[in-house]
Enzyme design. Structure first.
Site, PDB file in Angstrom:
ATOM      1  N   VAL A  23       0.867  -1.172   0.109  1.00  0.00           N
ATOM      2  CA  VAL A  23       0.113   0.127   0.000  1.00  0.00           C
ATOM      3  C   VAL A  23       0.990   1.213  -0.116  1.00  0.00           C
ATOM      4  O   VAL A  23       0.962   2.312  -0.805  1.00  0.00           O
ATOM      5  CB  VAL A  23      -1.172   0.191   1.398  1.00  0.00           C
ATOM      6  CG1 VAL A  23      -1.722   1.326   1.440  1.00  0.00           C
ATOM      7  CG2 VAL A  23      -2.038  -1.286   1.035  1.00  0.00           C
ATOM      8  N   GLU A  67     -10.319   5.299   6.184  1.00  0.00           N
ATOM      9  CA  GLU A  67     -11.256   4.611   5.220  1.00  0.00           C
ATOM     10  C   GLU A  67     -10.745   3.391   4.578  1.00  0.00           C
ATOM     11  O   GLU A  67     -11.443   2.322   4.314  1.00  0.00           O
ATOM     12  CB  GLU A  67     -11.247   5.527   3.795  1.00  0.00           C
ATOM     13  CG  GLU A  67     -12.192   5.258   2.869  1.00  0.00           C
ATOM     14  CD  GLU A  67     -13.672   4.999   3.238  1.00  0.00           C
ATOM     15  OE1 GLU A  67     -14.277   6.310   3.632  1.00  0.00           O
ATOM     16  OE2 GLU A  67     -14.185   4.084   3.318  1.00  0.00           O
ATOM     17  N   LYS A  83     -13.164  -5.973  10.624  1.00  0.00           N
ATOM     18  CA  LYS A  83     -13.933  -4.969   9.938  1.00  0.00           C
ATOM     19  C   LYS A  83     -15.248  -4.749  10.540  1.00  0.00           C
ATOM     20  O   LYS A  83     -15.577  -3.777  10.455  1.00  0.00           O
ATOM     21  CB  LYS A  83     -13.792  -5.431   8.318  1.00  0.00           C
ATOM     22  CG  LYS A  83     -12.271  -5.400   7.765  1.00  0.00           C
ATOM     23  CD  LYS A  83     -12.173  -5.982   6.458  1.00  0.00           C
ATOM     24  CE  LYS A  83     -10.794  -5.863   6.091  1.00  0.00           C
ATOM     25  NZ  LYS A  83     -10.524  -6.951   4.615  1.00  0.00           N
TER      26      LYS A  83
END
Ligand SMILES: NC(=O)c1ccc[n+]([C@@H]2O[C@H](COP(=O)([O-])OP(=O)(O)OC[C@H]3O[C@@H](n4cnc5c(N)ncnc54)[C@H](OP(=O)(O)O)[C@@H]3O)[C@@H](O)[C@H]2O)c1
Length: 429
Positions: A16, A130, A206
């Site tokens: 990432v 996010e 999550k």
């Protein structure tokens, strides 16, 4: 536009982080225009300093992440290391030294989100994440901002791409679990150790984050009921097909009917082919949200990968930088409802139960009595005889999970029940 740049430090430059750095460089002018000031990459903390990192000036690389967050001139820290430590200490140290934080770290947020929010607030900084849930899919901001005026009752989603890829392969090719996992590994969808994905830990983290935001209460990883999907068989898919269903690993966060409590759980479940989540294929993610005024909403897209996840990180970076320029803060923790999280036994669901039974008179009545004794009513029964043995497939109406699992335990004790071939919850109806 302000000419003095906002300084951004990157903690981690892997899958990432390297994409975040690339987009920050290639889109520098657009980002500056959108934010109202240029953004400068001021430092990059990694573990292996000698690794070649394309496009990143060598003088920015450091192995001393602590010194980077303590520099005092950094406006925003982007944490893409992952795991609980040292990420947690680095993030809190960053707040203490005047930086806001953008993170993609679901494990840390699910375990210790409340303390991170408190540290951010104490030091007047932002905490945005996010990318922590469902990669590129805008989900956290819609839940905590766009739907802040509505009442969310249910969030049900496919939030792990690896498991969705495996289940999709099993569904479409008839492959068993191991075969589908091997394919996922060969194609790079599953890690060498797939435990976090296939046992549902990743999805549970999550679910905790989503439930907390959706219901304005605190939900931690330990509050989430979790079952993995390693026991799902080709026979389960055959049963699902007969019912007009498929099987997905779902994260389900619900407000109880009386509104007094919430639940969060992760487990495989049959869902009707007509449900929007049934058509989510391969490694895609999707989250289905039900709210009082908005009705039903579906968020869909790539849930992982360097560039998609970096897109979500960059969106947060723009928001946090704008807040810095305006000397304002974005939303903090909203946990005012303080709703308790109920155990799995209180969840109201339906079971699809496949039993191997003796093929003789009276068995069906005996089985039906067990259901009745536990207050579980039967929706459909299908029986198939084979050489003195029979298989019995029972689908129940909705009942508390405790009553359903109690029924299964009692069925196991019947002499005429040779075995419970499979149990699967049925959702989405
Ligand atoms: N990958 C995805 O698709 C995805 C999707 C959504 C969310 N996320 C989240 O994003 C975060 C990063 O994931 P990733 O896939 O990019 O991980 P990754 O490829 O393993 O990269 C981790 C980076 O952190 C660095 N690092 C590790 N320990 C460090 C330490 N103690 N000090 C400084 N740097 C350290 C590593 O340095 P080296 O490069 O030197 O090894 C590496 O650059 C995780 O929280 C993950 O859950 C990832």
């Amino acid at each position: 536009m302000r000419t003095r740049p906002l300084k951004v430090a990157l903690l981690g430059c892997g899958v990432v982080g390297s994409e975040v750095a690339r987009i920050m460089t290639t889109h520098a002018d657009d980002l500056a225009a959108r934010i109202g000031a240029p953004v400068e990459l001021a430092g990059v903390a990694v573990r292996r300093p000698d690794k070649v990192r394309e496009g990143i000036p060598a003088e920015l690389i450091t192995t001393d992440a602590t010194a980077l967050v303590k520099r005092g001139d950094i406006d925003v820290i982007v944490e893409v290391i992952g795991g609980v430590e040292p990420a947690r200490t680095l993030i809190t140290t960053a707040f203490e030294h005047g930086a806001s934080v953008v993170s993609a770290n679901k494990a840390l947020l699910a375990q210790d989100g409340a303390n991170l929010y408190a540290a951010a607030q104490e030091h007047g900084q932002d905490l945005y994440y996010e990318a922590a849930v469902a990669g590129a899919i805008p989900l956290i901001r819609p839940l905590r901002e766009s739907l802040a005026g509505d009442k969310i009752n249910r969030v049900m989603g496919i939030v792990n791409g690896t498991t969705n890829f495996i289940l999709d392969k099993m569904d479409t090719s008839g492959a068993g679990y191991s075969e589908a996992l091997d394919e996922a590994t060969a194609l790079g969808y599953a890690e060498a150790d797939p435990t976090a994905d296939v046992e549902g830990f990743d999805a549970a983290a999550k679910a905790a984050i989503l439930a907390g935001i959706a219901f304005h209460t605190r939900v931690r990883l330990d509050d989430v009921y979790r079952e993995g999907m390693t026991e799902v068989t080709a026979a389960d898919f055959a049963s699902a097909k007969q019912m007009g269903c498929t099987i997905k690993l779902l994260a389900i966060c619900e407000r109880a009917a009386d509104g007094e409590s919430v639940t969060a759980r992760v487990h495989p479940a049959m869902i009707p082919l007509s449900h929007p989540l049934a058509s989510v294929r391969e490694a895609y993610n999707a989250v289905f949200v039900e709210a009082d005024a908005a009705g039903q909403l579906m968020f869909y897209g790539p849930g992982a990968g360097g560039a998609p996840t970096a897109s979500a990180v960059l969106g947060d970076l723009v928001a946090v930088c704008r807040n810095k320029l305006n000397e304002a803060n974005g939303p903090g923790e909203s946990a005012y409802t303080q709703l308790p999280v109920s155990p799995m036994g209180d969840v109201v669901t339906r079971y699809h139960i496949s039993l191997d039974v003796a093929d003789k008179p009276g068995v069906l009545a005996q089985v039906a009595t067990v259901f009745a004794e536990h207050g579980v009513s039967i929706d459909t029964v299908r029986q198939q005889g084979k050489d003195g043995e029979a298989s019995l497939v029972v689908v129940t109406h909705r009942a508390p999970d405790a009553a359903l699992s109690g029924t299964v335990e009692a069925l196991r004790k019947l002499d005429t029940v040779r075995g419970v071939a499979s149990i699967m919850r049925v959702e989405g109806e």
